[in-house]
Design an enzyme around this catalytic site. Structure first.
Site, mmCIF file in Angstrom:
data_model
loop_
_atom_site.group_PDB
_atom_site.id
_atom_site.type_symbol
_atom_site.label_atom_id
_atom_site.label_comp_id
_atom_site.label_asym_id
_atom_site.label_seq_id
_atom_site.Cartn_x
_atom_site.Cartn_y
_atom_site.Cartn_z
ATOM 1 N N GLU A 49 29.350 36.814 39.672
ATOM 2 C CA GLU A 49 28.951 37.081 41.056
ATOM 3 C C GLU A 49 27.671 36.304 41.226
ATOM 4 O O GLU A 49 27.007 36.158 40.343
ATOM 5 C CB GLU A 49 28.704 38.498 41.213
ATOM 6 C CG GLU A 49 30.055 39.407 41.216
ATOM 7 C CD GLU A 49 31.097 39.149 42.193
ATOM 8 O OE1 GLU A 49 30.850 38.496 43.211
ATOM 9 O OE2 GLU A 49 32.268 39.564 41.600
ATOM 10 N N HIS A 104 33.374 43.359 45.161
ATOM 11 C CA HIS A 104 33.602 42.374 44.241
ATOM 12 C C HIS A 104 32.887 42.324 43.116
ATOM 13 O O HIS A 104 32.302 41.496 42.802
ATOM 14 C CB HIS A 104 33.825 41.033 45.037
ATOM 15 C CG HIS A 104 35.054 41.031 46.020
ATOM 16 N ND1 HIS A 104 36.088 39.981 45.443
ATOM 17 C CD2 HIS A 104 35.137 41.364 46.994
ATOM 18 C CE1 HIS A 104 36.782 40.188 46.716
ATOM 19 N NE2 HIS A 104 36.426 40.815 47.421
#
Length: 242
Positions: free
Chosen positions: A11, A156
């Site tokens: 990420e 996510h």
């Protein structure tokens, strides 16, 4: 030796590693012989910059959250990540994105790139596009296609995405096995069994034709009546008769 694979996800603060965006989370799950080994690496990383609101909405990681998790700058964890991935096959969804960010972070430290570490890169997005051309091939779409439970995926996150990716990768490369499935010997036996069925299944020279009975023909005509005067099937029949 068994092939070592790492399911990878990252990420970041944004999409552009060459414009100041940084990595904020790394997750890698190790597999050998298509089985998870439990030798995993999951690290939160302080980007040493602000966190754009749009990025935080996607992965849920604000600077405050990262500091609560005692996230360290990449310079303090980069060597650990490099050592973990050295020589492995890296499996990632849209792999070029993750590779660009990891290599950028490595180069900031003077570390070798993934390619220089002897890593082979496998992009599951490219595999999916080849298997399902013209269809949606996001990780969410593939989870739906292969009935992979993604109910725990609120954001996510790199770790949960790796777990989902593992299920999807195994489903795409050998659909009958999951992360806790058969071993290599059982896998081989299953493949042989499928091949045996395919080899010995007899094929007749002619296909048996079963014609519709009176009731079925009447039901079909009733269905065509409901379609109205512009029914294309009846137009085709009229054209052929003419």
């Amino acid at each position: 030796m068994a092939k070592r694979q790492i399911l990878l996800d990252t990420e970041t603060t944004g999409f552009y590693q060459d414009k100041g965006d940084r990595m904020v989370e790394f997750a890698g799950l190790e597999m050998t012989n298509r089985q998870l080994t439990g030798n995993n690496l999951h690290i939160y990383i302080h980007p040493e910059r602000d966190m754009p609101e749009d990025a935080a909405k996607i992965h849920g990681l604000t600077i405050d959250v990262l500091e609560e998790k005692s996230a360290k700058p990449f310079a303090e964890v980069g060597k650990q990540i490099a050592d973990f991935m050295r020589g492995a096959e890296i499996i990632a969804h849209n792999a070029p994105f993750d590779v660009r960010f990891i290599n950028m972070e490595f180069q900031r430290m003077g570390l070798p790139t993934l390619e220089e570490l002897g890593c082979e890169i496998t992009d599951t997005l490219a595999i999916a596009k080849e298997l399902f051309p013209g269809q949606k091939n996001s990780l969410d779409a593939l989870c739906n296609r292969f009935s992979v439970d993604r109910s725990k995926r609120v954001f996510h996150g790199a770790l949960i995405d790796c777990e989902l990716l593992g299920e999807v990768y195994l489903a795409m490369t050998r659909q009958q096995f999951d992360l806790m499935g058969s071993g290599e010997e059982e896998e081989t036996q299953a493949v042989k069994a499928v091949e045996t069925v395919q080899i010995h299944a007899p094929r007749t020279a002619r296909l048996k034709i079963i014609k519709a009975d009176t009731e079925e023909l009447a039901a079909h005509e009733h269905y065509l009546d409901d379609l109205g005067a512009d029914c294309v099937w009846r137009k085709s029949a009229t054209t052929e008769e003419a």
